[in-house]
Design a protein around this motif. Structure first.
Motif, PDB file in Angstrom:
ATOM      1  N   PRO A   1       0.845  -1.192   0.000  1.00  0.00           N
ATOM      2  CA  PRO A   1       0.000   0.000   0.000  1.00  0.00           C
ATOM      3  C   PRO A   1       0.884   1.247   0.000  1.00  0.00           C
ATOM      4  O   PRO A   1       2.065   1.197   0.380  1.00  0.00           O
ATOM      5  CB  PRO A   1      -0.792  -0.114   1.305  1.00  0.00           C
ATOM      6  N   VAL A   2       0.331   2.361  -0.428  1.00  0.00           N
ATOM      7  CA  VAL A   2       1.069   3.624  -0.472  1.00  0.00           C
ATOM      8  C   VAL A   2       1.679   3.945   0.884  1.00  0.00           C
ATOM      9  O   VAL A   2       2.842   4.363   0.969  1.00  0.00           O
ATOM     10  CB  VAL A   2       0.152   4.758  -0.974  1.00  0.00           C
ATOM     11  N   SER A   3       0.940   3.713   1.958  1.00  0.00           N
ATOM     12  CA  SER A   3       1.478   4.014   3.291  1.00  0.00           C
ATOM     13  C   SER A   3       2.690   3.138   3.615  1.00  0.00           C
ATOM     14  O   SER A   3       3.637   3.595   4.249  1.00  0.00           O
ATOM     15  CB  SER A   3       0.401   3.827   4.359  1.00  0.00           C
ATOM     16  N   GLY A   4       2.694   1.899   3.163  1.00  0.00           N
ATOM     17  CA  GLY A   4       3.828   1.013   3.382  1.00  0.00           C
ATOM     18  C   GLY A   4       5.058   1.461   2.601  1.00  0.00           C
ATOM     19  O   GLY A   4       6.185   1.401   3.103  1.00  0.00           O
ATOM     20  N   ILE A   5       4.838   1.928   1.369  1.00  0.00           N
ATOM     21  CA  ILE A   5       5.943   2.457   0.564  1.00  0.00           C
ATOM     22  C   ILE A   5       6.510   3.690   1.247  1.00  0.00           C
ATOM     23  O   ILE A   5       7.734   3.842   1.367  1.00  0.00           O
ATOM     24  CB  ILE A   5       5.463   2.809  -0.860  1.00  0.00           C
ATOM     25  N   ALA A   6       5.639   4.561   1.700  1.00  0.00           N
ATOM     26  CA  ALA A   6       6.075   5.794   2.368  1.00  0.00           C
ATOM     27  C   ALA A   6       6.911   5.477   3.600  1.00  0.00           C
ATOM     28  O   ALA A   6       7.966   6.077   3.819  1.00  0.00           O
ATOM     29  CB  ALA A   6       4.866   6.645   2.735  1.00  0.00           C
ATOM     30  N   ARG A   7       6.462   4.515   4.402  1.00  0.00           N
ATOM     31  CA  ARG A   7       7.226   4.111   5.587  1.00  0.00           C
ATOM     32  C   ARG A   7       8.585   3.552   5.201  1.00  0.00           C
ATOM     33  O   ARG A   7       9.605   3.907   5.773  1.00  0.00           O
ATOM     34  CB  ARG A   7       6.450   3.059   6.391  1.00  0.00           C
TER      35      ARG A   7
END
Length: 156
Positions: free
Chosen positions: A62-68
């Motif tokens: 997910p986008v949030s996982g990539i961001a992290r």
């Protein structure tokens, strides 16, 4: 003995060295980013697009996982992910763990674009790494991993 201002942490040699490491890291990041822009341009990518695609080469996230994973803001990753999807380099998939947070994965075109970078990337990394002993590079990687772990453990 020098006095320390109340409420101000005293300087330590390790802290001073880490400050120099941070400054060199900023310099390296700038140089690596510049090199990435040169390498990605011929294949129709940008360094930022390569970074996001690189995060999902092994598995959709997910986008949030990539961001992290990349220490980027969710909003900037979302913008890039939407561009990659619009350009046909990535696609969104349903996320069984979360209805609204779709997973991002490269399309065949995305995988092809990244694989076309391999020759330029390997030539660049081989040139740069030829100036540093392999054992030193391995030590650097180990230390960087430990610094990332320490940073992740901080409550910023």
């Amino acid at each position: 003995m020098s006095e320390v201002e109340p409420g101000v942490e005293p300087r330590t040699e390790a802290g001073d060295v880490l400050t120099e490491v941070i400054m060199r890291t900023f310099r390296l990041y700038g140089g690596f980013l510049e090199a990435a822009e040169v390498m990605t341009k011929p294949v129709g990518l940008t360094a930022a697009w390569w970074q996001v695609l690189g995060a999902v080469l092994r598995q959709p996230l997910p986008v949030s996982g990539i961001a992290r994973e990349m220490s980027l803001t969710r909003q900037s990753v979302q913008r890039i992910a939407d561009l990659l999807v619009a350009k046909g380099l990535a696609e969104y998939l349903p996320n069984p763990a979360h209805k609204r947070a779709k997973l991002l994965r490269p399309t065949t075109s995305g995988y092809t674009a990244v694989s076309r970078l391999a020759r330029a990337q390997h030539a660049f990394t081989n040139r740069i790494s030829s100036h540093v002993d392999l054992a030193d590079l391995r030590t650097t990687l180990t230390v960087m991993d430990r610094l990332v772990e320490a940073l992740d453990a901080e409550d910023l």
